[in-house]
Design a protein around this motif. Structure first.
Motif, mmCIF file in Angstrom:
data_model
loop_
_atom_site.group_PDB
_atom_site.id
_atom_site.type_symbol
_atom_site.label_atom_id
_atom_site.label_comp_id
_atom_site.label_asym_id
_atom_site.label_seq_id
_atom_site.Cartn_x
_atom_site.Cartn_y
_atom_site.Cartn_z
ATOM 1 N N ALA A 32 0.679 -1.225 -0.075
ATOM 2 C CA ALA A 32 0.026 0.046 0.049
ATOM 3 C C ALA A 32 0.730 1.301 -0.121
ATOM 4 O O ALA A 32 0.518 2.160 -0.896
ATOM 5 N N LEU A 33 1.818 1.306 0.765
ATOM 6 C CA LEU A 33 2.754 2.285 0.948
ATOM 7 C C LEU A 33 3.407 2.414 -0.559
ATOM 8 O O LEU A 33 3.769 3.594 -0.886
ATOM 9 N N ALA A 34 3.975 1.444 -1.057
ATOM 10 C CA ALA A 34 4.513 1.544 -2.446
ATOM 11 C C ALA A 34 3.635 2.138 -3.494
ATOM 12 O O ALA A 34 3.938 3.064 -4.459
ATOM 13 N N SER A 35 2.212 1.880 -3.640
ATOM 14 C CA SER A 35 1.334 2.263 -4.542
ATOM 15 C C SER A 35 1.156 3.693 -4.119
ATOM 16 O O SER A 35 1.007 4.576 -5.304
ATOM 17 N N LYS A 36 1.165 4.097 -3.099
ATOM 18 C CA LYS A 36 0.919 5.626 -2.608
ATOM 19 C C LYS A 36 2.419 6.216 -3.137
ATOM 20 O O LYS A 36 2.167 7.497 -3.644
ATOM 21 N N LEU A 37 3.309 5.841 -3.184
ATOM 22 C CA LEU A 37 4.434 6.506 -3.760
ATOM 23 C C LEU A 37 4.743 6.613 -5.113
ATOM 24 O O LEU A 37 4.956 7.541 -5.646
ATOM 25 N N ASP A 38 3.887 5.603 -5.964
ATOM 26 C CA ASP A 38 3.940 5.634 -7.167
ATOM 27 C C ASP A 38 2.895 6.765 -7.491
ATOM 28 O O ASP A 38 3.368 7.440 -8.518
ATOM 29 N N LYS A 39 2.046 7.034 -6.997
ATOM 30 C CA LYS A 39 0.765 7.941 -7.015
ATOM 31 C C LYS A 39 1.560 9.307 -7.122
ATOM 32 O O LYS A 39 1.159 10.110 -7.807
ATOM 33 N N LEU A 40 2.645 9.537 -6.261
ATOM 34 C CA LEU A 40 3.263 10.926 -5.777
ATOM 35 C C LEU A 40 4.484 11.115 -7.171
ATOM 36 O O LEU A 40 4.678 12.336 -7.028
#
Length: 155
Positions: A144-152
């Motif tokens: 979930a953290l990795a997906s949030k980072l990809d969005k940023l």
């Protein structure tokens, strides 16, 4: 103010210690016409006016000792050579140790990444959460953290 004597064993008035008799004397010297002046004995305890130092009170001598060197720029301090030990080599007092710890703590404080948020009050640090999750749920948190980072990411 007179210059320091050429011969460091002599005082400003020219008084030297006679090595044979161990008395204070003004040694013999030659006049410009070639004649010789006799050696003059100095009474014990006598100090000529040229050898009398200017009186400096305790506060004046301390101020002279704390005086900044010539050409020093106010507010500039050379980088410290070592942070672990003090430069004088003396043991630190209790209060000095406390101040050193405060200084170290202050240096460790993180610098804000975004200076535009200075107007807002700083938020209190978040307390660490105790997780009762299993390793599988922690992997989900990581994804979930990795997906949030990809969005940023800016592309």
């Amino acid at each position: 103010m007179s210059l320091p004597p050429i011969d460091p064993t002599k005082t400003a008035a020219g008084i030297a210690l006679d090595p044979q008799t161990l008395e204070r004397v003004i040694p013999e010297s030659k006049r410009p016409d070639g004649s010789v002046r006799k050696q003059i004995k100095i009474r014990p305890g006598f100090t000529p006016q040229e050898d009398v130092r200017r009186f400096r009170g305790t506060k004046q001598t301390q101020a002279d000792a704390n005086q900044l060197p010539k050409g020093h720029i106010i507010g500039w301090a050379p980088p410290p050579t070592s942070t672990a030990s003090n430069s004088t080599g003396k043991a630190l007092s209790k209060n000095a140790k406390k101040r050193a710890k405060k200084r170290e703590k202050k240096e460790e404080e993180p610098v804000a990444d975004n200076w535009e948020d200075d107007d807002e009050a700083p938020s209190p640090p978040a307390a660490p959460r105790e997780s009762s999750h299993t390793t599988a749920s922690s992997d989900n948190d990581g994804s979930a953290l990795a997906s949030k980072l990809d969005k940023l990411n800016v592309k």
